[in-house]
Design an enzyme around this catalytic site. Structure first.
Site, mmCIF file in Angstrom:
data_model
loop_
_atom_site.group_PDB
_atom_site.id
_atom_site.type_symbol
_atom_site.label_atom_id
_atom_site.label_comp_id
_atom_site.label_asym_id
_atom_site.label_seq_id
_atom_site.Cartn_x
_atom_site.Cartn_y
_atom_site.Cartn_z
ATOM 1 N N CYS A 137 -8.463 2.028 1.376
ATOM 2 C CA CYS A 137 -7.159 1.240 1.474
ATOM 3 C C CYS A 137 -6.134 2.194 1.139
ATOM 4 O O CYS A 137 -4.717 2.011 1.189
ATOM 5 C CB CYS A 137 -7.225 0.187 0.511
ATOM 6 S SG CYS A 137 -7.482 0.730 -1.174
ATOM 7 N N GLU B 54 -5.332 -6.322 -5.629
ATOM 8 C CA GLU B 54 -5.332 -4.813 -5.158
ATOM 9 C C GLU B 54 -5.629 -5.019 -3.579
ATOM 10 O O GLU B 54 -6.575 -5.236 -3.060
ATOM 11 C CB GLU B 54 -6.832 -4.367 -5.799
ATOM 12 C CG GLU B 54 -6.965 -4.139 -7.161
ATOM 13 C CD GLU B 54 -5.541 -3.470 -7.809
ATOM 14 O OE1 GLU B 54 -5.028 -2.630 -7.077
ATOM 15 O OE2 GLU B 54 -5.278 -3.460 -9.187
#
Length: 518
Positions: free
Chosen positions: A256, A222
Site C-alpha cells: 500500500c 490504515e
C-alpha cells in the site's frame, strides 16, 4: 514439505460466540495486569517462531512470496516488534503527571492513566497477512485489550496458520480468530466494539467507518494511497531507479505504500529508463518470470483487475508487460503516460505497474502530486536537500521517504499511518500501544482544600472578582498579535539565554571581587 492447516469459515453462531467470549473476558479485568499482558506477548513470539516454516509455506501458497521477503516484512518484523514492546511496556503503562500545570492545580495531582480501550476488532489484509494482522494485535495485547481478529479471506493459508497460533499460544478467552468473508465480517460489525482497527482499501474503509459511526465506535483506518514519487533534475537517477523498482517488485507491488506513479523531470527520463534496464538485469539475470525471488498476484480477480487497468491506459509500455494468468504472474511494467487523468495515475494499482509522467520542473511535479493524490499514504522525493525539503513542505502524506521507496514504513518502531483519504490513526512500536490505549485524566482533591474551593460554590456575590484575580492569566501580546517588549526581554533573560546571563553575572562578580582586593 510442511502440511498447512485447513482454512474453514467460522460458523455464524461461532462469530457471535467469539465476540461474547472476549467481551466477558475483558470485564473480568484480568487482562489489565502488566505481567499478564507480557506473558501473552511472549507466548505469541514463540508461537510465530515455532511456526516459521508454516508461515513461509502459507505466504508462498497465497502470494508466491519468497522466504526472504516473508522474513523481512512478516516474521522478523513482528517478532522484533514483540521484543521491543516487551522491553518498554513497563515504562509505557506508568501514570504520567500532567504537564504545564499551575501551582494551585498541582495540589490535586493531575495525572494521566493508561487504560485499555476495551474489546476490539482487528480486520487484517491479504498483502502482508501476518504483519497487518499480528502487528495491530501486538499493540492491543500490550494495552490490555481483548481481541477478535478477522484475517483476510484472500490469504486463506495464512489465515489458517494465524488461527493455529491463536489456539496454541494465546488465552482463548481473550483472543479469538474468526475466518470468513463479507457475511462473517458483517456479523462482527453488528456488535458494539470499543475500537475497530481496519487495514485495506478505502471503499471498505468507508463502509466500516459508517457502521462504526452508528454506535460512536472509534476507528483506526490504515488505507491505501495513490502515492507519488518525484525525481527532480538534480536527483541521483541510478539510486532512484534501483530503489523505486525494488518498491514495485517487493511482494509483486502489492504494497500500500509503494509509489503509484513517478513524476520525473523530462531531462532525466532517458537516463532513468537506462538505469531501470540495468537494475532489472542485475536483480533478475535470468528474467523476472524465471526467478524464485518474485512473488505472484494474490488471486485471479486481482490479476484481471491489474490487466484491465493496463489495457485501459492510454500510455505506452516501455519495459515489461509479460503476463501469465495461470501462474498469476505479472511482470513489473513501466508505462509512459502523458495525461494526468490516465487510469494508471488516478487509480491505485496495488500491483507491479510503474507509470511514469514526464514534467517540466519541480513546480509542475508538486502541483500534479497535490491534484492527483492530495493526501497520499506516502510520498518519495528524489533530489537535492532543497528540492526534497520543498516537496515535504508543499505536499501532504501519511509519511515520506526521502531518496528512497517507503523506507519509513519498514521500521517497526516508527509510527505509521495515513492522513485524509489514506487513513486515520497510527500504530507500530509505542504508537501501537497508544492506538489501543485510552489516556484517562484524573485528579485527587484533598479534604483540606474545602476552604479554598468555597469560591466555586453559590452564592456567587463578590466571588467573581476574587476568582478572576486568582485564575486569570495576563496576555503577553497586544491586539495586533505582537508580543510586548517586556515579554520578549523576559523570555530572553530566562529562556535559552539564561545560562549566558548567569555566567556573565558570575564573571562580573568575580571581576569586582578581584578589583576590591587590589
Amino acid at each position: 514439505m510442511v502440511q498447512l492447516p485447513t482454512f474453514e469459515h467460522t460458523p455464524m453462531e461461532g462469530v457471535e460466540t467469539a465476540y461474547k467470549t472476549v467481551y466477558d473476558k475483558f470485564h473480568t479485568h484480568t487482562t489489565k495486569p502488566i505481567e499478564w499482558r507480557l506473558k501473552q506477548l511472549r507466548k505469541l513470539y514463540w508461537g510465530m517462531r515455532d511456526n516459521m516454516d508454516l508461515i513461509n509455506a502459507a505466504c508462498l501458497k497465497d502470494l508466491g512470496k519468497p522466504v526472504h521477503e516473508t522474513y523481512l516484512s512478516e516474521v522478523g518484523w513482528c517478532m522484533n516488534d514483540i521484543i521491543f514492546v516487551c522491553k518498554n511496556l513497563a515504562k509505557w503503562v506508568k501514570d504520567e503527571s500532567a504537564p504545564d500545570i499551575d501551582l494551585l492545580n498541582k495540589i490535586v495531582s493531575p495525572t494521566i492513566r493508561k487504560d485499555p480501550m476495551g474489546v476490539v476488532l482487528i480486520i487484517g489484509a491479504y498483502n502482508f497477512p501476518f504483519q497487518l494482522s499480528i502487528g495491530p494485535l501486538i499493540g492491543a495485547i500490550a494495552a490490555g485489550c481483548t481481541v477478535v481478529l478477522k484475517p483476510s479471506e484472500n490469504a486463506p493459508a495464512a489465515g489458517a496458520v494465524i488461527e493455529k497460533i491463536f489456539k496454541e499460544s494465546l488465552d482463548p478467552s481473550a483472543y479469538q480468530c474468526v475466518q470468513g468473508g463479507v457475511p462473517e465480517t458483517t456479523s462482527l460489525l453488528n456488535n458494539k466494539w470499543d475500537l475497530i482497527f481496519y487495514t485495506g482499501n478505502a471503499a471498505v474503509g468507508t463502509i466500516i467507518a459508517k457502521k462504526a459511526a452508528e454506535t460512536l465506535t472509534p476507528i483506526v483506518l490504515e488505507l491505501g494511497g495513490r502515492n507519488p514519487a518525484i525525481i527532480t533534475k538534480n536527483a541521483n537517477v541510478r539510486l532512484a531507479a534501483r530503489r523505486l523498482y525494488w518498491a514495485k517488485v517487493h511482494n509483486a507491488g502489492q504494497v500500500c505504500v509503494s509509489q503509484n506513479y513517478i513524476l520525473i523531470d523530462k531531462e532525466k527520463l532517458a537516463e532513468f529508463l537506462q538505469e531501470l534496464k540495468n537494475t532489472i538485469a542485475e536483480f533478475y539475470p535470468d528474467g523476472v518470470k524465471n526467478s524464485k525471488d518474485y512473488a505472484r498476484i494474490v488471486n485471479n480477480r486481482q490479476w484481471q483487475r491489474l490487466k484491465k487497468m493496463l489495457d485501459e491506459s492510454k500510455g505506452k509500455i516501455l519495459l515489461g508487460g509479460t503476463m501469465d494468468e495461470a501462474d498469476r504472474f505479472l511482470e513489473p511494467t513501466v508505462v509512459q503516460v502523458d495525461d494526468p487523468t490516465d487510469s494508471l495515475l488516478v487509480d491505485e494499482s496495488f500491483g507491479p505497474l510503474i507509470p511514469i509522467y514526464p514534467v517540466n520542473d519541480l513546480d509542475e511535479a508538486i502541483r500534479l502530486a497535490n491534484k492527483v493524490s492530495d493526501t497520499s499514504l506516502g510520498i518519495y522525493p528524489f533530489g537535492n536537500k532543497k528540492e526534497t525539503a520543498r516537496v515535504l513542505n508543499e505536499t501532504r502524506s501519511g509519511g515520506a521517504s526521502i531518496n528512497d521507496g517507503f523506507f519509513h514504513a519498514s521500521i517497526p518502531t516508527l509510527a505509521f499511518g495515513g492522513v485524509g483519504q489514506s487513513g486515520t490513526g497510527s500504530y507500530r512500536g509505542k504508537a501501537s500501544f497508544d492506538a489501543f490505549t485510552h489516556r484517562r485524566s484524573f485528579t485527587k482533591t484533598p479534604g483540606w482544600m474545602e476552604s479554598l474551593l468555597a469560591i466555586r460554590y453559590p452564592p456567587y456575590t463578590g466571588k467573581t472578582k476574587q476568582f478572576r484575580q486568582m485564575n486569570e492569566q495576563k496576555p503577553t501580546f497586544d491586539r495586533d498579535g505582537n508580543v510586548y517588549f517586556t515579554s520578549r526581554l523576559k523570555a530572553w533573560l530566562f529562556g535559552t539565554n539564561t545560562l549566558v546571563v548567569v555566567l556573565l553575572a558570575v564573571g562580573i562578580q568575580q571581576y569586582m571581587q578581584r578589583r576590591s582586593k587590589l
